[in-house]
Design a protein around this motif. Structure first.
Motif, mmCIF file in Angstrom:
data_model
loop_
_atom_site.group_PDB
_atom_site.id
_atom_site.type_symbol
_atom_site.label_atom_id
_atom_site.label_comp_id
_atom_site.label_asym_id
_atom_site.label_seq_id
_atom_site.Cartn_x
_atom_site.Cartn_y
_atom_site.Cartn_z
ATOM 1 N N GLU A 110 0.852 -1.195 0.000
ATOM 2 C CA GLU A 110 0.000 0.000 0.000
ATOM 3 C C GLU A 110 0.887 1.244 0.000
ATOM 4 O OE1 GLU A 110 -4.367 -0.927 1.860
ATOM 5 O OE2 GLU A 110 -2.844 -0.039 3.173
ATOM 6 N N VAL A 111 0.497 2.233 -0.825
ATOM 7 C CA VAL A 111 1.300 3.449 -0.940
ATOM 8 C C VAL A 111 0.425 4.675 -0.702
ATOM 9 C CG1 VAL A 111 2.988 2.409 -2.492
ATOM 10 C CG2 VAL A 111 0.969 3.512 -3.453
ATOM 11 N N VAL A 112 0.954 5.614 0.044
ATOM 12 C CA VAL A 112 0.274 6.893 0.240
ATOM 13 C C VAL A 112 0.561 7.753 -0.985
ATOM 14 C CG1 VAL A 112 0.397 6.728 2.747
ATOM 15 C CG2 VAL A 112 2.251 7.865 1.488
ATOM 16 N N PRO A 113 -0.161 8.866 -1.168
ATOM 17 C CA PRO A 113 0.009 9.681 -2.375
ATOM 18 C C PRO A 113 1.456 10.095 -2.641
ATOM 19 C CG PRO A 113 -1.912 10.407 -1.155
ATOM 20 C CD PRO A 113 -1.241 9.382 -0.309
ATOM 21 N N GLU A 114 2.189 10.461 -1.593
ATOM 22 C CA GLU A 114 3.582 10.902 -1.776
ATOM 23 C C GLU A 114 4.440 9.766 -2.345
ATOM 24 O OE1 GLU A 114 1.518 13.497 1.018
ATOM 25 O OE2 GLU A 114 1.764 11.301 0.939
ATOM 26 N N GLN A 115 4.174 8.543 -1.928
ATOM 27 C CA GLN A 115 4.943 7.406 -2.438
ATOM 28 C C GLN A 115 4.600 7.114 -3.895
ATOM 29 O OE1 GLN A 115 3.587 4.838 0.839
ATOM 30 N NE2 GLN A 115 5.743 4.403 1.317
ATOM 31 N N LEU A 116 3.319 7.207 -4.231
ATOM 32 C CA LEU A 116 2.914 6.980 -5.617
ATOM 33 C C LEU A 116 3.506 8.052 -6.527
ATOM 34 C CD1 LEU A 116 1.329 5.348 -7.659
ATOM 35 C CD2 LEU A 116 -0.737 6.601 -6.993
ATOM 36 N N ALA A 117 3.503 9.300 -6.075
ATOM 37 C CA ALA A 117 4.117 10.384 -6.848
ATOM 38 C C ALA A 117 5.611 10.142 -7.040
ATOM 39 C CB ALA A 117 3.873 11.720 -6.153
ATOM 40 N N LYS A 118 6.271 9.662 -5.993
ATOM 41 C CA LYS A 118 7.706 9.384 -6.079
ATOM 42 C C LYS A 118 7.998 8.305 -7.116
ATOM 43 C CE LYS A 118 11.719 8.086 -3.269
ATOM 44 N NZ LYS A 118 12.190 7.648 -1.913
ATOM 45 N N MET A 119 7.131 7.308 -7.215
ATOM 46 C CA MET A 119 7.307 6.262 -8.224
ATOM 47 C C MET A 119 7.271 6.859 -9.630
ATOM 48 S SD MET A 119 4.938 3.202 -6.661
ATOM 49 C CE MET A 119 5.350 2.403 -5.118
ATOM 50 N N MET A 120 6.311 7.751 -9.864
ATOM 51 C CA MET A 120 6.216 8.401 -11.171
ATOM 52 C C MET A 120 7.506 9.150 -11.496
ATOM 53 S SD MET A 120 2.374 10.022 -11.097
ATOM 54 C CE MET A 120 1.168 9.394 -9.917
ATOM 55 N N LEU A 121 8.008 9.886 -10.525
ATOM 56 C CA LEU A 121 9.208 10.679 -10.752
ATOM 57 C C LEU A 121 10.439 9.803 -10.950
ATOM 58 C CD1 LEU A 121 8.509 13.487 -8.126
ATOM 59 C CD2 LEU A 121 8.346 13.668 -10.622
ATOM 60 N N GLU A 122 10.514 8.684 -10.245
ATOM 61 C CA GLU A 122 11.640 7.758 -10.437
ATOM 62 C C GLU A 122 11.637 7.192 -11.858
ATOM 63 O OE1 GLU A 122 11.872 4.696 -7.532
ATOM 64 O OE2 GLU A 122 11.961 6.072 -5.833
ATOM 65 N N LEU A 123 10.454 6.855 -12.356
ATOM 66 C CA LEU A 123 10.358 6.321 -13.715
ATOM 67 C C LEU A 123 10.749 7.384 -14.739
ATOM 68 C CD1 LEU A 123 7.063 4.295 -13.268
ATOM 69 C CD2 LEU A 123 9.346 3.344 -13.603
ATOM 70 N N GLN A 124 10.388 8.623 -14.471
ATOM 71 C CA GLN A 124 10.798 9.710 -15.362
ATOM 72 C C GLN A 124 12.316 9.869 -15.355
ATOM 73 O OE1 GLN A 124 8.720 13.744 -16.064
ATOM 74 N NE2 GLN A 124 10.136 14.196 -14.401
ATOM 75 N N GLU A 125 12.920 9.780 -14.178
ATOM 76 C CA GLU A 125 14.375 9.907 -14.056
ATOM 77 C C GLU A 125 15.102 8.792 -14.804
ATOM 78 O OE1 GLU A 125 15.131 10.012 -9.906
ATOM 79 O OE2 GLU A 125 14.184 11.979 -9.604
ATOM 80 N N LYS A 126 14.469 7.637 -14.908
ATOM 81 C CA LYS A 126 15.076 6.512 -15.639
ATOM 82 C C LYS A 126 15.017 6.706 -17.154
ATOM 83 C CE LYS A 126 14.320 2.901 -12.173
ATOM 84 N NZ LYS A 126 13.656 1.596 -11.869
ATOM 85 N N GLY A 127 14.264 7.721 -17.597
ATOM 86 C CA GLY A 127 14.186 8.000 -19.024
ATOM 87 C C GLY A 127 12.971 7.418 -19.717
ATOM 88 N N CYS A 128 12.021 6.867 -18.954
ATOM 89 C CA CYS A 128 10.822 6.293 -19.564
ATOM 90 C C CYS A 128 10.082 7.345 -20.383
ATOM 91 C CB CYS A 128 9.891 5.738 -18.485
ATOM 92 S SG CYS A 128 10.581 4.340 -17.573
ATOM 93 N N HIS A 129 9.370 6.881 -21.403
ATOM 94 C CA HIS A 129 8.674 7.790 -22.307
ATOM 95 C C HIS A 129 7.308 8.212 -21.789
ATOM 96 C CE1 HIS A 129 11.767 7.064 -25.274
ATOM 97 N NE2 HIS A 129 11.554 5.763 -25.208
#
Length: 320
Positions: A110-129
């Motif tokens: 289970e993830v709180v909003p801040e954790q879900l947002a962090k996942m999005m940003l990590e994927l962006q940092e990896k270069g995902c499209h």
């Protein structure tokens, strides 16, 4: 192949955020959790207090995994991957689900909003499209709640809504102006078969309405100069053994009631899984044959559809 420049408000959620409308969407989305009417099941449990209905999800979304996915359609995965976030649980109960350990068992975190947002940003940092939400139907409020936090953190990737099509129109209304690419899977056409294999006789009617709404919001799939999907509708259909009539009806619907330019991925990876070995489901207890798959492709062409996933945008095909 339709190419376009990225709109000035691309991704779509930037304009929605800057106008203040996203704050309104967050408030409305969270109100849908009590009593829960997020999806067509309308379980009426109080998920704000962690009540759980058919989907078994409470106040917060449960995430099974998130990573750069290279198994998606070429126009999504590109050369750096699609940033997929796999949500646990599902509002359908497909007896043939190949991901039943994720969709129908209590696995994940289970993830709180801040954790879900962090996942999005990590994927962006990896270069995902893009950010690709897989099985989001039952967690629309949680996604919308996390999005402003991700935007404030610098998120600028387009959002892909990767769904089984058992979506409520109210949830899709909230996602308007947030999602750039809708990717619904239209599974089964007949109500009797849907009741047997998906555990919902209402699925075909719900899916048709949902896909019409998705198309109204984003239109036909469009690509940028690199061959990456920019905005629009991409429909998946898994060819099932002995169910060619369902495939024909789905293709005819897409061509006549949505658009003949609907971009379609006709999939041939069905295999018996989960509960298919039970006597009640013996009709689908075998792989789809090569002949059946080719007949399904022919049916799509006969229905008037003309854009398929094997027709890669030429620049992306060259890059790959």
């Amino acid at each position: 192949m339709t190419f376009q420049k990225k709109p000035s408000s691309w991704p779509a959620y930037l304009e929605t955020y800057e106008s203040g409308v996203l704050d309104e969407k967050v408030e409305k989305a969270l109100s849908m959790l009590s009593p829960c009417r997020v999806c067509p099941r309308e379980c009426d449990v109080n998920r704000l207090e962690n009540g759980r209905g058919v989907c078994m999800s409470g106040r917060y979304a449960m995430v099974s995994s998130y990573f750069s996915h290279f198994g998606e359609e070429d126009c999504l995965r590109g050369w750096k991957g699609s940033g997929t976030i796999f949500f646990s649980h599902c509002n359908l109960k497909c007896v043939f689900c190949q991901n039943f350990d994720i969709s129908q068992r209590h696995s994940g975190v289970e993830v709180v909003p801040e954790q879900l947002a962090k996942m999005m940003l990590e994927l962006q940092e990896k270069g995902c499209h893009n950010i690709n939400f897989v099985t989001p139907e039952h967690v629309v409020p949680q996604i919308v709640e996390a999005l402003p936090i991700a935007i404030q953190g610098g998120l600028r990737l387009p959002l892909v809504y990767n769904t089984g099509s058992f979506d409520s129109l109210e949830s899709l209304e909230i996602m308007e102006g947030l999602v750039d690419i809708y990717m619904p899977d239209f599974k089964i056409w007949e109500e009797e078969m849907s009741k047997r294999y998906l555990k919902s006789a209402r699925y075909p009617v719900i899916a048709r309405a949902a896909i019409r709404e998705m198309y109204r919001q984003v239109g036909d799939l469009q690509f940028d100069e690199r061959g990456l999907a920019v905005r629009g509708l991409l429909v998946r259909h898994l060819v099932m053994p002995g169910m060619l009539d369902d495939s024909r009806s789905i293709f005819e619907f897409l061509s006549s009631e949505v658009s003949p330019d609907t971009f379609v991925n006709i999939m041939n990876q069905y295999r018996p899984a989960h509960r298919v070995g039970e006597t009640s489901y013996k009709g689908i207890n075998r792989p789809t044959s090569t002949v059946e798959f080719h007949m399904a492709v022919e049916a799509a062409e006969q229905a008037g559809l003309r854009r398929f996933d094997d027709c890669k945008p030429p620049l992306l095909a060259h890059i790959l």
